[in-house]
Design an enzyme around this catalytic site. Structure first.
Site, PDB file in Angstrom:
ATOM      1  N   ASP A 128       0.748  -1.365   0.148  1.00 18.23           N
ATOM      2  CA  ASP A 128       0.284  -0.072   0.305  1.00 18.23           C
ATOM      3  C   ASP A 128       0.418   1.179   0.174  1.00 18.23           C
ATOM      4  OD1 ASP A 128      -2.109  -1.805   0.086  1.00 18.23           O
ATOM      5  OD2 ASP A 128      -1.788  -1.735   2.350  1.00 18.23           O
ATOM      6  N   LYS A 141       1.830   2.259  -4.748  1.00 15.63           N
ATOM      7  CA  LYS A 141       2.613   1.275  -6.576  1.00 15.63           C
ATOM      8  C   LYS A 141       1.556   1.889  -7.394  1.00 15.63           C
ATOM      9  CE  LYS A 141       2.165  -2.889  -4.216  1.00 15.63           C
ATOM     10  NZ  LYS A 141       1.763  -1.991  -3.021  1.00 15.63           N
ATOM     11  N   GLY A 192      -4.320  -4.341  -3.844  1.00 24.54           N
ATOM     12  CA  GLY A 192      -5.388  -3.552  -4.182  1.00 24.54           C
ATOM     13  C   GLY A 192      -4.803  -2.528  -4.489  1.00 24.54           C
ATOM     14  N   HIS A 193      -4.856  -1.822  -5.974  1.00 24.66           N
ATOM     15  CA  HIS A 193      -4.418  -0.464  -5.704  1.00 24.66           C
ATOM     16  C   HIS A 193      -5.083   0.307  -6.619  1.00 24.66           C
ATOM     17  CE1 HIS A 193      -0.211  -3.759  -7.254  1.00 24.66           C
ATOM     18  NE2 HIS A 193      -1.036  -3.527  -6.130  1.00 24.66           N
ATOM     19  N   ARG A 223       2.860 -28.984  -7.811  1.00 25.01           N
ATOM     20  CA  ARG A 223       1.920 -28.999  -8.788  1.00 25.01           C
ATOM     21  C   ARG A 223       0.690 -29.772  -9.064  1.00 25.01           C
ATOM     22  NH1 ARG A 223       8.130 -31.589  -8.353  1.00 25.01           N
ATOM     23  NH2 ARG A 223       6.571 -32.384  -5.939  1.00 25.01           N
ATOM     24  N   GLN A 238       1.607  -6.556  -3.794  1.00 28.28           N
ATOM     25  CA  GLN A 238       2.535  -6.809  -1.940  1.00 28.28           C
ATOM     26  C   GLN A 238       3.574  -5.721  -2.120  1.00 28.28           C
ATOM     27  OE1 GLN A 238       1.086  -9.822  -4.010  1.00 28.28           O
ATOM     28  NE2 GLN A 238      -0.594  -8.494  -3.238  1.00 28.28           N
ATOM     29  N   THR A 267       3.435 -12.623   2.438  1.00 29.75           N
ATOM     30  CA  THR A 267       2.752 -13.427   1.597  1.00 29.75           C
ATOM     31  C   THR A 267       2.703 -14.556   0.917  1.00 29.75           C
ATOM     32  OG1 THR A 267       0.931 -13.034  -0.280  1.00 29.75           O
ATOM     33  CG2 THR A 267       3.144 -12.450  -0.507  1.00 29.75           C
ATOM     34  N   VAL A 273      -8.913  -3.233  -0.410  1.00 27.07           N
ATOM     35  CA  VAL A 273     -10.335  -3.643  -0.777  1.00 27.07           C
ATOM     36  C   VAL A 273     -10.653  -4.392   0.421  1.00 27.07           C
ATOM     37  CG1 VAL A 273     -10.106  -5.575  -1.755  1.00 27.07           C
ATOM     38  CG2 VAL A 273      -8.288  -4.972  -2.530  1.00 27.07           C
ATOM     39  N   THR A 274      -9.817  -4.340   1.568  1.00 24.15           N
ATOM     40  CA  THR A 274     -10.786  -5.159   2.919  1.00 24.15           C
ATOM     41  C   THR A 274     -11.046  -4.003   3.475  1.00 24.15           C
ATOM     42  OG1 THR A 274      -8.705  -4.643   3.772  1.00 24.15           O
ATOM     43  CG2 THR A 274      -9.127  -7.266   3.028  1.00 24.15           C
ATOM     44  N   SER A 288       5.282  11.707  -4.660  1.00 26.70           N
ATOM     45  CA  SER A 288       4.031  11.550  -4.565  1.00 26.70           C
ATOM     46  C   SER A 288       3.542  12.817  -3.923  1.00 26.70           C
ATOM     47  CB  SER A 288       3.366  11.490  -4.711  1.00 26.70           C
ATOM     48  OG  SER A 288       2.254  10.531  -4.791  1.00 26.70           O
TER      49      SER A 288
HETATM   50  P1  GDP Z   1      -0.619   0.304  -2.962  1.00 29.16           P
HETATM   51  O1  GDP Z   1      -1.430  -0.891  -3.046  1.00 29.16           O
HETATM   52  O2  GDP Z   1       0.421   0.148  -3.148  1.00 29.16           O
HETATM   53  O3  GDP Z   1      -0.926   0.247  -4.890  1.00 29.16           O
HETATM   54  O4  GDP Z   1      -1.371   1.706  -2.843  1.00 29.16           O
HETATM   55  P2  GDP Z   1      -3.051   1.815  -2.187  1.00 29.16           P
HETATM   56  O5  GDP Z   1      -3.835   2.334  -3.694  1.00 29.16           O
HETATM   57  O6  GDP Z   1      -3.501   0.441  -2.056  1.00 29.16           O
HETATM   58  O7  GDP Z   1      -2.831   2.624  -0.781  1.00 29.16           O
HETATM   59  C1  GDP Z   1      -2.437   3.620  -0.658  1.00 29.16           C
HETATM   60  C2  GDP Z   1      -3.175   5.214  -0.925  1.00 29.16           C
HETATM   61  O8  GDP Z   1      -2.841   5.835  -0.399  1.00 29.16           O
HETATM   62  C3  GDP Z   1      -4.386   5.385  -2.104  1.00 29.16           C
HETATM   63  O9  GDP Z   1      -5.143   5.712  -1.359  1.00 29.16           O
HETATM   64  C4  GDP Z   1      -3.990   6.194  -3.146  1.00 29.16           C
HETATM   65  O10 GDP Z   1      -4.852   7.359  -3.713  1.00 29.16           O
HETATM   66  C5  GDP Z   1      -3.533   7.156  -1.750  1.00 29.16           C
HETATM   67  N1  GDP Z   1      -1.955   8.006  -2.339  1.00 29.16           N
HETATM   68  C6  GDP Z   1      -0.481   7.694  -3.643  1.00 29.16           C
HETATM   69  N2  GDP Z   1      -0.454   8.489  -3.154  1.00 29.16           N
HETATM   70  C7  GDP Z   1      -0.736   9.187  -2.877  1.00 29.16           C
HETATM   71  C8  GDP Z   1      -0.105  10.992  -2.110  1.00 29.16           C
HETATM   72  O11 GDP Z   1       1.333  10.752  -3.040  1.00 29.16           O
HETATM   73  N3  GDP Z   1      -0.368  11.544  -1.151  1.00 29.16           N
HETATM   74  C9  GDP Z   1      -1.844  11.006  -0.692  1.00 29.16           C
HETATM   75  N4  GDP Z   1      -2.354  11.902  -0.107  1.00 29.16           N
HETATM   76  N5  GDP Z   1      -2.109   9.678  -1.203  1.00 29.16           N
HETATM   77  C10 GDP Z   1      -1.542   9.577  -1.800  1.00 29.16           C
HETATM   78  P1  IMO Z   2      -1.224  -4.647  -2.567  1.00 30.12           P
HETATM   79  O1  IMO Z   2      -0.098  -4.371  -3.690  1.00 30.12           O
HETATM   80  C1  IMO Z   2      -1.010  -4.809   2.149  1.00 30.12           C
HETATM   81  C2  IMO Z   2      -0.848  -8.572   3.844  1.00 30.12           C
HETATM   82  C3  IMO Z   2      -1.972  -8.945   4.264  1.00 30.12           C
HETATM   83  C4  IMO Z   2      -1.806 -10.289   5.029  1.00 30.12           C
HETATM   84  C5  IMO Z   2      -0.790 -10.841   4.548  1.00 30.12           C
HETATM   85  C6  IMO Z   2      -0.977 -12.112   3.568  1.00 30.12           C
HETATM   86  O2  IMO Z   2      -2.106  -3.787  -2.317  1.00 30.12           O
HETATM   87  O3  IMO Z   2       0.256  -3.847  -1.504  1.00 30.12           O
HETATM   88  P2  IMO Z   2      -2.334 -13.092   1.650  1.00 30.12           P
HETATM   89  O4  IMO Z   2      -3.638 -12.682   1.131  1.00 30.12           O
HETATM   90  O5  IMO Z   2      -1.704 -11.940   0.358  1.00 30.12           O
HETATM   91  O6  IMO Z   2      -1.620 -14.202   2.136  1.00 30.12           O
HETATM   92  O7  IMO Z   2      -1.971 -12.296   2.838  1.00 30.12           O
HETATM   93  O8  IMO Z   2      -0.279  -9.804   3.657  1.00 30.12           O
HETATM   94  N1  IMO Z   2      -0.659  -8.310   2.604  1.00 30.12           N
HETATM   95  C7  IMO Z   2      -1.060  -7.044   1.707  1.00 30.12           C
HETATM   96  N2  IMO Z   2      -0.550  -5.802   2.896  1.00 30.12           N
HETATM   97  N3  IMO Z   2      -0.740  -4.341   0.679  1.00 30.12           N
HETATM   98  C8  IMO Z   2      -0.996  -5.780  -0.487  1.00 30.12           C
HETATM   99  O9  IMO Z   2      -0.992  -5.689  -1.188  1.00 30.12           O
HETATM  100  C9  IMO Z   2      -1.260  -6.947   1.072  1.00 30.12           C
HETATM  101  N4  IMO Z   2      -1.581  -8.075  -0.115  1.00 30.12           N
HETATM  102  C10 IMO Z   2      -1.249  -9.162   1.313  1.00 30.12           C
HETATM  103  O10 IMO Z   2      -2.718  -8.318   4.760  1.00 30.12           O
HETATM  104  O11 IMO Z   2      -0.858  -9.850   6.423  1.00 30.12           O
HETATM  105 MG    MG Z   3      -2.717  -1.488  -1.614  1.00 32.30          MG
END
Ligand code: GDP
Ligand code: IMO
Ligand code: MG
Length: 431
Positions: free
Chosen positions: A18, A21, A45-46, A147, A229, A245, A306-307, A418
């Site tokens: 999170d 990315k 969850g991107h 496998r 992740q 993960t 997502v969650t 950012s």
């Molecule tokens: P990812 O899983 O790495 O793609 O990140 P997520 O989308 O799960 O979480 C990042 C959160 O931060 C999202 O709600 C983005 O919209 C937000 N975000 C990303 N870059 C910035 C930033 O520079 N500033 C702020 N305030 N929010 C950001």
């Molecule tokens: P993005 O791509 C943050 C965490 C889960 C749990 C562990 C294992 O959005 O950064 P899994 O379902 O993969 O077996 O869970 O990894 N986890 C994440 N935490 N961002 C994620 O993805 C994650 N994907 C899995 O919360 O601790």
């Molecule tokens: Mg995420």
């Protein structure tokens, strides 16, 4: 003409996920011909924005809005139901997404019983549960390595249904042995949904992953590999095993996940949040005390994309960051959410840990979180909004000092800053 020296650039997370990315990949995707997801599944969850509209990408590469072609790679675990729902949402907002996507035949399918096994395993662990996303990720990777898995390319073979039934029967046996009661009516509905999503999946273009990616490289196409992740959740090197993960999230995962040789890796852009968050179980050494954690969560909107789970929030951890940089040969940093730190009176950064009265700057093998005491450097907050800043001149000196400190501590330059969630809220630094 063959472009023998053409290389793949990589974007991956350096912390516990999170980091933003999705936002960075979406922003730089127009510079690439192909964006390829190399691991993970719908546990990701991107977040990306189409105008005001927020879209959460889970299995789709975050280049789906802006890059001409996208690939779901060989080491992705593909849940057909989640995939169909996600793509339909994207298509409703941006036309043509479907045409911009191809899928590796080698990707393993997530079956309805994989999700049940994830739930059953978590429930059986009680307080020691990992806190997975319950998307069936671990059980699907277990079957792949064991496998037993069913690959996306198998949906076209005549014995696909047989393969499905045989693996599902094996899973039902495991579930029964675990004493997990399945709701038969709900399961039947989920199976119907799965097979209808399989029909949907059949309408896509499938490729042999390594052949496709290497051909694109030879043609001189610009490729960006996108990780899900993050480094501290890597199955082998995430230091809080088993709270990780089930895939390799580091740069080496690009080679296995897409089928390319190590010397084909080009720039490695490590994404880091200006502070730290973690969702799910497991040690989190720099977690703030509850009052500050609450504030960071509220300022940063730190809830799972997502969650919806509240993310644990803490200070930047240089020990963890240095490990992530080492693991992936990170060549540049993209720092996100710097704007959120504008709220802080005082900002802390952990530079070493004290464990059993010894100061260490490397992560230990065993990480009983309580034994790790982070040692912090403190920075006075700059207390001036930087939301949406587009040039470095707009940053207060305190923010510049913070960036310089990170670069110096980690030994890697920051190339992208950012300053907000939207695509254009970015500063690109030129060397
Ligand atoms: P990812 O899983 O790495 O793609 O990140 P997520 O989308 O799960 O979480 C990042 C959160 O931060 C999202 O709600 C983005 O919209 C937000 N975000 C990303 N870059 C910035 C930033 O520079 N500033 C702020 N305030 N929010 C950001
Ligand atoms: P993005 O791509 C943050 C965490 C889960 C749990 C562990 C294992 O959005 O950064 P899994 O379902 O993969 O077996 O869970 O990894 N986890 C994440 N935490 N961002 C994620 O993805 C994650 N994907 C899995 O919360 O601790
Ligand atoms: Mg995420």
């Amino acid at each position: 003409m063959l472009f023998k020296d053409n290389k793949i650039d990589v974007v991956l997370g350096l912390q516990w996920g999170d980091e933003g990315k999705g936002k960075i990949v979406d922003a730089i995707a127009p510079n690439y011909d192909l964006v390829a997801r190399f691991q993970g599944g719908s546990n990701a969850g991107h977040t990306v924005f189409v105008g005001e509209q927020k879209i959460i990408l889970r299995t789709l590469p975050s280049g789906i809005l802006a890059a001409p072609m996208n690939l779901i790679g060989a080491n992705v675990v593909l849940d057909p139901v989640a995939f169909r729902d996600e793509l339909e949402e994207v298509e409703a907002n941006v036309r043509g997404a479907k045409k911009r996507l191809c899928i590796a035949k080698e990707a393993n399918l997530v079956l309805p019983t994989h999700k049940l096994l994830d739930k059953a395993t978590e429930e059986s662990k009680g307080v020691g549960k990992i806190g997975t996303t319950l998307r069936g990720i671990g059980p699907t990777y277990m079957d792949k390595v064991g496998r037993l898995g069913i690959r996306a390319g198998h949906i076209f073979t005549p014995d696909f249904k047989e393969k499905y039934q045989s693996l599902t029967a094996h899973h039902q046996m495991l579930l029964a042995a675990m004493g997990f009661a399945t709701d038969a009516a709900l399961f039947k509905k989920n199976e119907e949904d799965f097979f209808s999503a399989i029909e949907y999946l059949k309408t896509f273009t499938f490729v042999e992953c390594s052949n496709f990616v290497n051909e694109q490289l030879d043609l001189g196409k610009k490729i960006l590999a996108e990780g899900a992740q993050a480094s501290m959740l890597d199955i082998d090197h995430g230091f809080t095993y088993p709270f990780v993960t089930s895939s390799n999230t580091i740069a080496a995962g690009v080679c296995t996940g897409l089928g390319v040789a190590p010397q084909k890796i080009g720039r490695v852009i490590g994404i880091m949040k200006a502070y730290a968050t973690r969702v799910g179980g497991g040690p989190f050494p720099t977690r703030c005390e509850p009052e500050m954690e609450e504030k960071l969560r509220a300022w940063g909107g730190e809830f799972g994309a997502v969650t919806g789970r509240p993310r644990g929030c803490g200070w930047l951890d240089i020990v963890a960051l240095k490990k992530a940089v080492m693991l992936s040969g990170v060549s540049e940093l993209a720092i996100t959410k710097l704007d959120i730190l504008s709220e802080c009176d005082l900002i802390k950064v952990a530079t070493t840990y004290t464990i059993d009265e010894k100061i260490v700057d490397r992560m230990p093998f065993e990480t009983d979180g309580d034994r790790i005491i982070p040692n912090y450097e403190e920075f006075t907050g700059w207390k001036k909004t930087i939301r949406g800043a587009h040039s470095e001149k707009e940053l207060p000196q305190g923010a510049k000092d913070y960036l310089a400190f990170i670069e110096n501590a980690v030994g890697v330059p920051v190339s992208i800053i950012s300053t907000g969630p939207e695509r254009t809220e970015l500063i690109f630094r030129t060397k």
